[in-house]
Design a protein around this motif. Structure first.
Motif, PDB file in Angstrom:
ATOM      1  N   VAL A   1       0.899  -1.226   0.093  1.00 50.28           N
ATOM      2  CA  VAL A   1      -0.036   0.091   0.044  1.00 50.28           C
ATOM      3  C   VAL A   1       0.971   1.107  -0.045  1.00 50.28           C
ATOM      4  CG1 VAL A   1      -1.564   1.318   1.456  1.00 50.28           C
ATOM      5  CG2 VAL A   1      -1.888  -1.374   1.292  1.00 50.28           C
ATOM      6  N   ALA A   2       2.047   1.148   0.693  1.00 57.12           N
ATOM      7  CA  ALA A   2       2.810   2.116   0.897  1.00 57.12           C
ATOM      8  C   ALA A   2       3.152   3.079  -0.115  1.00 57.12           C
ATOM      9  CB  ALA A   2       4.193   1.854   1.628  1.00 57.12           C
ATOM     10  N   PRO A   3       3.346   2.924  -1.320  1.00 62.25           N
ATOM     11  CA  PRO A   3       3.931   3.440  -2.615  1.00 62.25           C
ATOM     12  C   PRO A   3       2.538   4.675  -2.953  1.00 62.25           C
ATOM     13  CG  PRO A   3       4.535   1.512  -3.031  1.00 62.25           C
ATOM     14  CD  PRO A   3       3.756   1.241  -2.131  1.00 62.25           C
ATOM     15  N   LEU A   4       1.319   3.986  -2.744  1.00 63.83           N
ATOM     16  CA  LEU A   4       0.201   5.053  -3.015  1.00 63.83           C
ATOM     17  C   LEU A   4       0.143   6.125  -2.120  1.00 63.83           C
ATOM     18  CD1 LEU A   4      -2.448   2.084  -3.336  1.00 63.83           C
ATOM     19  CD2 LEU A   4      -1.514   3.507  -4.959  1.00 63.83           C
ATOM     20  N   ILE A   5       0.922   6.186  -0.802  1.00 67.55           N
ATOM     21  CA  ILE A   5       0.547   7.484  -0.436  1.00 67.55           C
ATOM     22  C   ILE A   5       1.392   8.429  -1.121  1.00 67.55           C
ATOM     23  CG2 ILE A   5       1.719   8.645   2.047  1.00 67.55           C
ATOM     24  CD1 ILE A   5       1.791   5.772   3.206  1.00 67.55           C
ATOM     25  N   GLY A   6       2.655   8.234  -1.631  1.00 67.74           N
ATOM     26  CA  GLY A   6       3.368   9.287  -2.467  1.00 67.74           C
ATOM     27  C   GLY A   6       2.666   9.509  -3.628  1.00 67.74           C
ATOM     28  N   SER A   7       2.295   8.408  -4.215  1.00 65.40           N
ATOM     29  CA  SER A   7       1.795   8.683  -5.580  1.00 65.40           C
ATOM     30  C   SER A   7       0.394   9.294  -5.787  1.00 65.40           C
ATOM     31  CB  SER A   7       1.415   7.031  -6.273  1.00 65.40           C
ATOM     32  OG  SER A   7       0.926   7.248  -7.638  1.00 65.40           O
ATOM     33  N   LEU A   8      -0.414   9.027  -4.744  1.00 64.45           N
ATOM     34  CA  LEU A   8      -1.955   9.938  -4.457  1.00 64.45           C
ATOM     35  C   LEU A   8      -1.591  11.414  -4.455  1.00 64.45           C
ATOM     36  CD1 LEU A   8      -4.201   7.133  -2.945  1.00 64.45           C
ATOM     37  CD2 LEU A   8      -4.401   7.790  -5.288  1.00 64.45           C
ATOM     38  N   GLU A   9      -0.657  11.658  -3.657  1.00 57.58           N
ATOM     39  CA  GLU A   9      -0.151  13.050  -3.306  1.00 57.58           C
ATOM     40  C   GLU A   9      -0.214  13.835  -4.836  1.00 57.58           C
ATOM     41  OE1 GLU A   9       2.823  13.262  -0.148  1.00 57.58           O
ATOM     42  OE2 GLU A   9       3.615  14.558  -1.716  1.00 57.58           O
ATOM     43  N   ILE A  10       0.458  12.983  -5.721  1.00 55.53           N
ATOM     44  CA  ILE A  10       0.730  13.920  -7.033  1.00 55.53           C
ATOM     45  C   ILE A  10      -0.642  14.162  -7.814  1.00 55.53           C
ATOM     46  CG2 ILE A  10       1.863  13.550  -9.414  1.00 55.53           C
ATOM     47  CD1 ILE A  10       3.837  11.996  -8.085  1.00 55.53           C
ATOM     48  N   PHE A  11      -1.729  12.987  -7.598  1.00 57.12           N
ATOM     49  CA  PHE A  11      -2.879  13.330  -8.287  1.00 57.12           C
ATOM     50  C   PHE A  11      -3.784  14.440  -7.516  1.00 57.12           C
ATOM     51  CE2 PHE A  11      -1.738   9.068  -9.847  1.00 57.12           C
ATOM     52  CZ  PHE A  11      -2.184   9.170 -10.926  1.00 57.12           C
TER      53      PHE A  11
ATOM     54  N   ALA B   1       0.174   3.655 -24.590  1.00 51.42           N
ATOM     55  CA  ALA B   1      -0.288   4.624 -23.702  1.00 51.42           C
ATOM     56  C   ALA B   1       0.489   5.749 -23.339  1.00 51.42           C
ATOM     57  CB  ALA B   1      -0.844   3.797 -22.419  1.00 51.42           C
ATOM     58  N   PRO B   2       0.191   6.923 -23.700  1.00 54.95           N
ATOM     59  CA  PRO B   2       1.229   8.359 -23.706  1.00 54.95           C
ATOM     60  C   PRO B   2       0.470   8.696 -22.195  1.00 54.95           C
ATOM     61  CG  PRO B   2      -0.320   8.698 -25.390  1.00 54.95           C
ATOM     62  CD  PRO B   2      -0.509   7.204 -25.053  1.00 54.95           C
ATOM     63  N   VAL B   3       1.094   8.703 -21.287  1.00 53.45           N
ATOM     64  CA  VAL B   3       0.899   9.026 -19.936  1.00 53.45           C
ATOM     65  C   VAL B   3       0.868  10.513 -19.625  1.00 53.45           C
ATOM     66  CG1 VAL B   3       0.846   8.392 -17.211  1.00 53.45           C
ATOM     67  CG2 VAL B   3       0.721   6.590 -18.892  1.00 53.45           C
ATOM     68  N   ALA B   4      -0.072  11.312 -19.195  1.00 47.79           N
ATOM     69  CA  ALA B   4      -0.071  12.704 -18.931  1.00 47.79           C
ATOM     70  C   ALA B   4       0.983  12.986 -17.902  1.00 47.79           C
ATOM     71  CB  ALA B   4      -1.213  13.087 -18.564  1.00 47.79           C
ATOM     72  N   LEU B   5       1.120  12.245 -16.690  1.00 47.22           N
ATOM     73  CA  LEU B   5       1.918  12.434 -15.767  1.00 47.22           C
ATOM     74  C   LEU B   5       3.645  12.554 -16.207  1.00 47.22           C
ATOM     75  CD1 LEU B   5       0.541  10.951 -12.598  1.00 47.22           C
ATOM     76  CD2 LEU B   5       0.493  13.472 -13.108  1.00 47.22           C
ATOM     77  N   TYR B   6       3.974  11.800 -17.128  1.00 48.18           N
ATOM     78  CA  TYR B   6       5.307  11.586 -17.469  1.00 48.18           C
ATOM     79  C   TYR B   6       5.941  11.302 -18.835  1.00 48.18           C
ATOM     80  CZ  TYR B   6       4.101   6.762 -16.593  1.00 48.18           C
ATOM     81  OH  TYR B   6       3.252   5.310 -16.696  1.00 48.18           O
ATOM     82  N   ASN B   7       4.739  11.163 -19.818  1.00 47.07           N
ATOM     83  CA  ASN B   7       5.169  11.196 -21.267  1.00 47.07           C
ATOM     84  C   ASN B   7       5.190  12.583 -21.907  1.00 47.07           C
ATOM     85  OD1 ASN B   7       3.941   7.931 -21.168  1.00 47.07           O
ATOM     86  ND2 ASN B   7       5.934   8.425 -21.931  1.00 47.07           N
TER      87      ASN B   7
END
Ligand SMILES: *Cc1c(COP(=O)(O)O)cnc(C)c1O
Length: 428
Positions: free
Chosen positions: A301-311, A390-396
C-alpha cells in the motif's frame, strides 16, 4: 515565410511540451534514460514520492515493530481507510465509500458474493464478451458457488465488431432475469469509455444492481460514481495510479448499501473500535471498510501514499485534459504518417469515448512490438494482433509521441520488423 512549425514536425512537438503545464512532473518519475515508456496502462512508472513513502513505511517497521499499527506518521491500522478517502476524489465518491484493499479480482469476488443474491426469477449476471478474462472467471465461479450453471446464468452482451460495445445493446440485454451487471468503465483493449451514467440509470429503472471495473479509468479519467448512483466499483492501483507491481487495489460501495453484510467477511470487516474485542459475532464497519477481509498488505500500500499526493496536487481534470491532447496528437500523426501500412485504429476517435491509450491492430503486431522494443520504445502487445500505446499525462511528452510514430514509420518503411518472429513473449 511562415515560421510556425507544421503539425507534423518535431518542432511542433517540442513547442507543445514547452506549453505543457504538467511537463515538470516528468522529473518526478524514474523514466529510463534513452527509452520511451508507453506501457503505463499496464504498469505505471515509479515516482520519487512513491519511493519515499515506501521507504518511510519500511522505516516505521524498523522503528516501531508492532506499534507501527498505531504509531508513526502513517499508522498502518488506519491506512486503508485514509488512502481510500484520498482516492475518493478520483472516482467522485464520498471518502467513506472507498477502501484500499485486496486486488481487482478479489474485490470483484467480494462484491459479487455480497450483491449477487439470486431469488425468484432474478438469478443472472450480465457482462460482456470482450472484457478482461479474470472478471469472467470470477463471475463464473461466483455463479457456481450459488449452485447455478454459468452457461445459463452468465449472460454476455456481444461486441458487434470485437472491439467496441454499444450501450443500446447493453440496455437491451437488461431483462427481468438479470440481478447484477458488471462492466468495465474503459475496455482494456479498445480503450472505449462506456457511458456509466446512462447505464446506471437504465439498470436502476429495471431494478438491476450495477458495478464497474475501473482498472483502465482510475487515474486516467474523472468519474462521478456517487452522483451517478453506481452501486459498486473495484480497481487496481498499479496501472495509471503508479502504485507498483502488485500494489493493493480498491473498491467503492455506494452509501445506500452501507450495512449490507459482506459476502466474504473477515476481522478487518469490523468496526475499528470493536475489532480487538475479538468477539465471534462481527460488528461490521458502517462504510466501505466492511468489505475488507484480513490484515492489509502494508508494504504494497505504501507507494500509494506518495503517488496519490501527485494526483491530489494536479487534479484529475488537468490530467485528463493533457491525456486527451497526447492521444489526440498521436492519432493525428498515425493518420498522417502510417496511412499506407495496414494499421487499423481500433479505439474510438472522439474525445468523449476515448480512454487513456491508443489501440492499433496490424497482422504483424507481435514483431512490430519487438522491433519497437529493440529501439527502446515500450509498447504493450495484446494477442493476437493488437498494439496498445499509452502516452501518460504525468510523465510522457509530445516529443516522445512524435518520435514513436516516426520510429514506427521507419520500422515499416525499412521492413525492420521482419528481423523478429511474429510470436508473443511471456507477459506481453
Ligand atoms: C488489469 C486488469 C485486471 C487485473 O486484475 P488483478 O486482480 O489486479 O490481477 C482485471 N480487470 C481488468 C479490466 C484489468 O484491466
Amino acid at each position: 515565410m511562415n515560421d510556425q512549425p507544421t503539425k507534423y514536425s518535431r518542432e511542433f512537438a517540442i513547442q507543445m511540451d514547452e506549453e505543457d503545464e504538467l511537463h515538470a512532473y516528468r522529473a518526478e518519475f524514474y523514466v529510463k534514460e534513452g527509452s520511451i515508456y508507453f506501457d503505463g496502462n499496464s504498469l505505471g512508472l515509479l515516482s520519487k514520492r512513491a519511493e519515499k513513502s515506501m521507504l518511510l513505511l519500511l522505516d516505521s517497521w524498523k522503528k516501531y515493530g508492532i506499534d507501527g499499527w498505531i504509531e508513526g506518521e502513517y499508522p498502518w491500522f488506519y491506512l486503508s481507510e485514509s488512502l481510500g478517502g484520498k482516492m475518493a476524489s478520483l472516482v467522485g465518491a464520498a471518502p467513506e465509500e472507498v477502501i484500499v484493499t485486496g486486488s481487482t479480482t478479489s474485490n470483484l469476488h467480494q462484491l459479487i458474493s455480497t450483491f449477487y443474491e439470486p431469488k425468484g426469477m432474478r438469478t443472472k449476471i450480465l457482462a460482456d464478451n470482450i472484457t478482461f478474462p479474470s472478471d469472467i472467471y470470477a463471475l463464473k465461479s461466483q455463479i457456481r458457488l450459488k449452485c447455478y450453471d454459468p452457461d445459463e446464468h452468465l449472460v454476455t452482451v456481444n461486441s458487434r465488431d470485437g472491439h467496441l460495445l454499444s450501450e443500446a445493446d447493453i440496455i437491451e440485454s437488461m431483462t427481468d432475469d438479470i440481478l447484477v451487471i458488471v462492466l468495465s468503465s474503459i475496455l482494456y483493449r479498445s480503450g472505449q469509455i462506456l457511458d456509466m451514467k446512462l447505464l446506471t440509470e437504465e439498470a436502476h429503472k429495471r431494478g438491476i444492481i450495477i458495478g464497474f471495473d475501473l482498472c483502465h479509468s482510475i487515474g486516467s479519467i474523472p468519474h462521478q460514481l456517487s452522483k451517478w448512483e453506481v452501486d459498486f466499483a473495484f480497481w487496481c492501483t498499479y496501472k495509471h495510479l503508479n502504485g507498483g507491481p502488485g500494489s493493493v487495489g480498491a473498491l467503492y460501495v455506494n452509501k445506500r448499501h452501507f450495512g449490507k453484510e459482506p459476502g466474504l467477511a473477515g476481522w478487518f470487516s469490523s468496526r475499528k473500535d470493536k475489532q480487538f474485542d475479538m468477539e465471534h459475532d462481527l460488528t461490521q464497519a458502517n462504510h466501505a471498510g466492511a468489505y475488507q477481509m484480513g490484515t492489509p498488505h502494508v508494504l504494497s500500500v505504501a507507494p500509494l501514499i506518495g503517488s496519490l499526493e501527485i494526483f491530489d496536487e494536479i487534479g484529475i481534470e488537468s490530467i485528463r485534459e493533457k491525456s486527451l491532447e497526447l492521444t489526440g496528437y498521436m492519432l493525428e500523426l498515425i493518420n498522417h504518417e502510417l496511412i499506407e501500412y495496414e494499421f487499423v485504429v481500433r479505439n474510438p476517435e472522439e474525445d468523449s469515448k476515448r480512454g487513456g491509450h491508443i489501440y492499433l491492430e496490424h497482422p504483424e503486431a507481435a514483431r512490430i512490438c519487438k522491433a519497437l522494443k529493440a529501439k527502446h520504445i515500450v509498447p504493450d502487445f495484446r494477442t493476437p494482433n493488437g498494439i496498445r500505446l499509452a502516452p501518460v499525462a504525468l510523465y510522457n511528452t509530445f516529443e516522445e509521441v512524435w518520435k514513436t510514430i516516426q520510429t514506427l514509420k521507419t520500422i515499416m518503411d525499412e521492413e525492420e520488423y521482419k528481423e523478429f518472429d511474429n510470436k508473443r513473449g511471456v507477459v506481453a
